[in-house]
Design a protein around this motif. Structure first.
Motif, short mmCIF file in Angstrom:
data_model
loop_
_atom_site.label_atom_id
_atom_site.label_comp_id
_atom_site.label_asym_id
_atom_site.label_seq_id
_atom_site.Cartn_x
_atom_site.Cartn_y
_atom_site.Cartn_z
N ALA A 131 35.01 34.18 -2.61
CA ALA A 131 36.43 34.55 -2.58
C ALA A 131 37.03 34.48 -3.97
O ALA A 131 37.80 35.37 -4.38
CB ALA A 131 37.19 33.63 -1.62
N VAL A 132 36.67 33.45 -4.71
CA VAL A 132 37.19 33.33 -6.07
C VAL A 132 36.65 34.46 -6.94
O VAL A 132 37.38 35.07 -7.72
CB VAL A 132 36.83 31.95 -6.66
CG1 VAL A 132 37.25 31.87 -8.12
CG2 VAL A 132 37.50 30.85 -5.86
N LEU A 169 39.70 24.73 -10.32
CA LEU A 169 40.04 25.80 -11.27
C LEU A 169 41.54 25.84 -11.51
O LEU A 169 42.00 25.95 -12.65
CB LEU A 169 39.54 27.15 -10.73
CG LEU A 169 38.03 27.31 -10.65
CD1 LEU A 169 37.68 28.68 -10.06
CD2 LEU A 169 37.41 27.16 -12.02
N LEU A 214 44.21 30.91 1.91
CA LEU A 214 43.24 30.02 2.55
C LEU A 214 43.94 28.88 3.28
O LEU A 214 43.54 28.47 4.37
CB LEU A 214 42.27 29.46 1.51
CG LEU A 214 41.35 30.48 0.85
CD1 LEU A 214 40.46 29.81 -0.19
CD2 LEU A 214 40.49 31.18 1.90
N GLU A 243 33.78 30.22 -0.34
CA GLU A 243 34.83 29.94 -1.31
C GLU A 243 34.49 30.54 -2.67
O GLU A 243 35.33 31.18 -3.31
CB GLU A 243 35.00 28.43 -1.44
CG GLU A 243 36.08 28.03 -2.43
CD GLU A 243 36.10 26.52 -2.67
OE1 GLU A 243 35.35 25.81 -1.98
OE2 GLU A 243 36.83 26.09 -3.56
N LEU A 244 33.26 30.32 -3.08
CA LEU A 244 32.82 30.87 -4.37
C LEU A 244 32.98 32.39 -4.40
O LEU A 244 33.50 32.97 -5.37
CB LEU A 244 31.35 30.48 -4.58
CG LEU A 244 30.65 30.92 -5.85
CD1 LEU A 244 31.41 30.42 -7.06
CD2 LEU A 244 29.23 30.40 -5.85
N LEU A 246 44.48 33.49 -8.50
CA LEU A 246 43.87 32.34 -7.81
C LEU A 246 44.86 31.60 -6.92
O LEU A 246 44.50 31.17 -5.81
CB LEU A 246 43.28 31.38 -8.84
CG LEU A 246 42.05 31.89 -9.57
CD1 LEU A 246 41.40 30.77 -10.37
CD2 LEU A 246 41.05 32.47 -8.58
N LEU A 265 36.41 23.84 -5.14
CA LEU A 265 36.14 24.61 -6.36
C LEU A 265 37.40 25.29 -6.85
O LEU A 265 37.79 25.20 -8.02
CB LEU A 265 35.05 25.66 -6.07
CG LEU A 265 34.77 26.65 -7.18
CD1 LEU A 265 34.17 25.97 -8.39
CD2 LEU A 265 33.84 27.76 -6.68
N LEU A 266 38.07 25.97 -5.95
CA LEU A 266 39.31 26.68 -6.30
C LEU A 266 40.36 25.71 -6.80
O LEU A 266 41.04 25.96 -7.80
CB LEU A 266 39.81 27.45 -5.08
CG LEU A 266 41.12 28.20 -5.22
CD1 LEU A 266 41.03 29.21 -6.35
CD2 LEU A 266 41.46 28.91 -3.91
N LEU A 298 45.49 33.23 -3.66
CA LEU A 298 44.29 33.06 -2.83
C LEU A 298 44.30 31.71 -2.14
O LEU A 298 44.01 31.61 -0.94
CB LEU A 298 43.03 33.20 -3.70
CG LEU A 298 41.73 32.80 -3.04
CD1 LEU A 298 41.43 33.69 -1.85
CD2 LEU A 298 40.56 32.82 -4.03
N ALA A 346 39.54 23.91 -0.49
CA ALA A 346 38.62 24.66 -1.32
C ALA A 346 38.49 23.93 -2.65
O ALA A 346 39.24 24.20 -3.59
CB ALA A 346 39.13 26.09 -1.53
#
Lengths: 257, 257
Positions: free
Chosen positions: A86-87, B153, B98, A83-84, B91, B149-150, B94, B147
């Motif tokens: 991909a971002v 963000l 996913l 995931e990291l 983002l 983290l994503l 993305l 995800a």
DNA sequence: CCTGACATTATGTGATCACATTTCCACCGT
DNA sequence: ACGGTGGAAATGTGATCACATAATGTCAGG
């Protein structure tokens, strides 16, 4: 004992920077618990700056928080790493595109210097220096994008990748290292071909990700899977997924000092 | 006076959520200073949770910090808005890609319900409800991406856009509103065409950005530019850049309560 | 040797206070 | 009327304490 350049800074800022450095340098390891009083004692500050700094890192997702409120250095799982990456593969090429629009000649010269520094460090087999030059090369571009929000996001991504990066660094160096073609990226930037430069960076990130994923054993896909496979009928090694819960009672690495 | 569902939560979490809500709802305006004691008094908590919550928002870039440490609601400039939109355009598609990989039937049904809710709200000329349905539609997908983290963000991006959004909301509604083709996106998701859905979202973000940029007067591109142009020779309206420093001594909006 | 409950310690949260700095405003001189 | 100047109020930082809870180690019973 504050370092020279930390004079005059608020204690919270000093504590924050030290913790940050501890994260990227690998002084603290994934899974380590960072308690308020613990870091306060370690860094010679009182509880208040330690608390603020820890919460700040947590807000930046550089630290995880247990439900109890204790900060813990995040364990990077295979999925988390994917995931990291991909971002990163989206945001960092964007920064390159933005930067390509306004890169003064001075910056281009500096970038050329960093490419040279990288090559020199590789010649000298100094993996750390080569890696540092690569990092400086990229962040020089990111800063030139003049996009503070984007730059902040990218920095937190690198911060979160920090703990892993240290442990992989030696392995990467031993395996011959990633061969970043930053010279080609610089050429593209000189030509004003922002899209081409961005595409190069994207490929670089994706290839590095694949390389690391193929070489590194992550948290969660540990020996539990192998043990399960061994217990089951031998031969079948496909479809074996490591249940994360199985590795829960593994001894946690203590870090008293 | 804590609301019902806030029972049992730490005060810091409650304060954080209230400030967050104040930001997205437009209860505080860009340029407003948020002092520790001020928000503490306003929200009926002590200084400590207020301080922690403010610092947390600042770490998430949802608030800016003056060098003195005072928190201030960020003013969104034209360039800042463009940057924010550019990051979103990377983002959020993305996240759609996913999510497309693992969208259970239940989620698809729920998404269909949200599309219907949006259409119904539009019929009833309820701009707020329509907007809320759109937002829920997108975030349902983002959550499905699994995800964290994503997702974090993206949430901070929306949070930072919050203050602007409120002031633009009425304008957008009056202008006929953005016509998000979420039905088409849902169709693409049903077909498992993640790339297509992501492309649709990207276009949606880019079009909304262009629309808002054409309709809204931002901080910084204010009348100073026009005054300068008027002072200079008339006729030449090209190349007039608004020096930000010129608008510095503008009266700051007070917000005592 | 393992398992459970219990006591002890460690830890996070929140409150309050002191202090240095910044910010604001009225006042005064020009 | 304007601008600098002084002081008062506001503000952020840091320290310390009390309290509730979570984590840990201990010990008895199986």
């Amino acid at each position: 004992m504050p370092s020279p350049e930390e004079q005059g800074l608020p204690l919270e800022e000093m504590t924050y920077r030290r913790l940050r450095e501890a994260l990227v340098s690998g002084a603290v390891l994934p899974g380590d618990r960072l308690s308020i009083r613990g870091v306060a004692a370690s860094l010679g500050v009182s509880a208040m700056p330690a608390r603020t700094a820890l919460r700040r890192l947590a807000a930046e997702q550089a630290l995880d928080m247990l439900p109890s409120g204790t900060a813990v250095v995040p364990r990077l799982t295979r999925a988390g790493f994917a995931e990291l990456s991909a971002v990163r593969a989206e945001l960092e090429p964007l920064a390159v595109r933005l930067a390509a629009a306004h890169l003064p000649e001075a910056d281009l010269a500096e970038l050329a210097g960093l490419v040279a520094a990288h090559d020199a460090a590789r010649e000298a087999a100094d993996a750390d220096a080569a890696q540092a030059a690569d990092r400086d090369f990229l962040f020089r571009i990111y800063r030139a994008a003049q996009a503070p929000l984007l730059l902040g996001l990218i920095e937190t991504l690198w911060l979160r990748r920090g703990p892993l990066f240290r442990s992989v660094g030696a392995l990467v160096a031993a395996s011959g290292g990633l061969r970043h073609n930053h010279a080609a990226m610089l050429d593209a930037l000189r030509r004003g071909a922002g899209e081409a430069a961005a595409a190069l960076l994207r490929r670089e990130i994706e290839e590095a990700t694949r390389f690391i994923q193929s070489k590194v054993r992550f948290e969660g896909d540990d020996t539990a899977a192998e043990r399960l496979a061994a217990i089951g009928r031998a031969g079948r090694n496909a479809e074996v997924r490591a249940p994360v819960s199985l590795s829960l009672h593994r001894r946690r690495t203590k870090r008293p000092e």
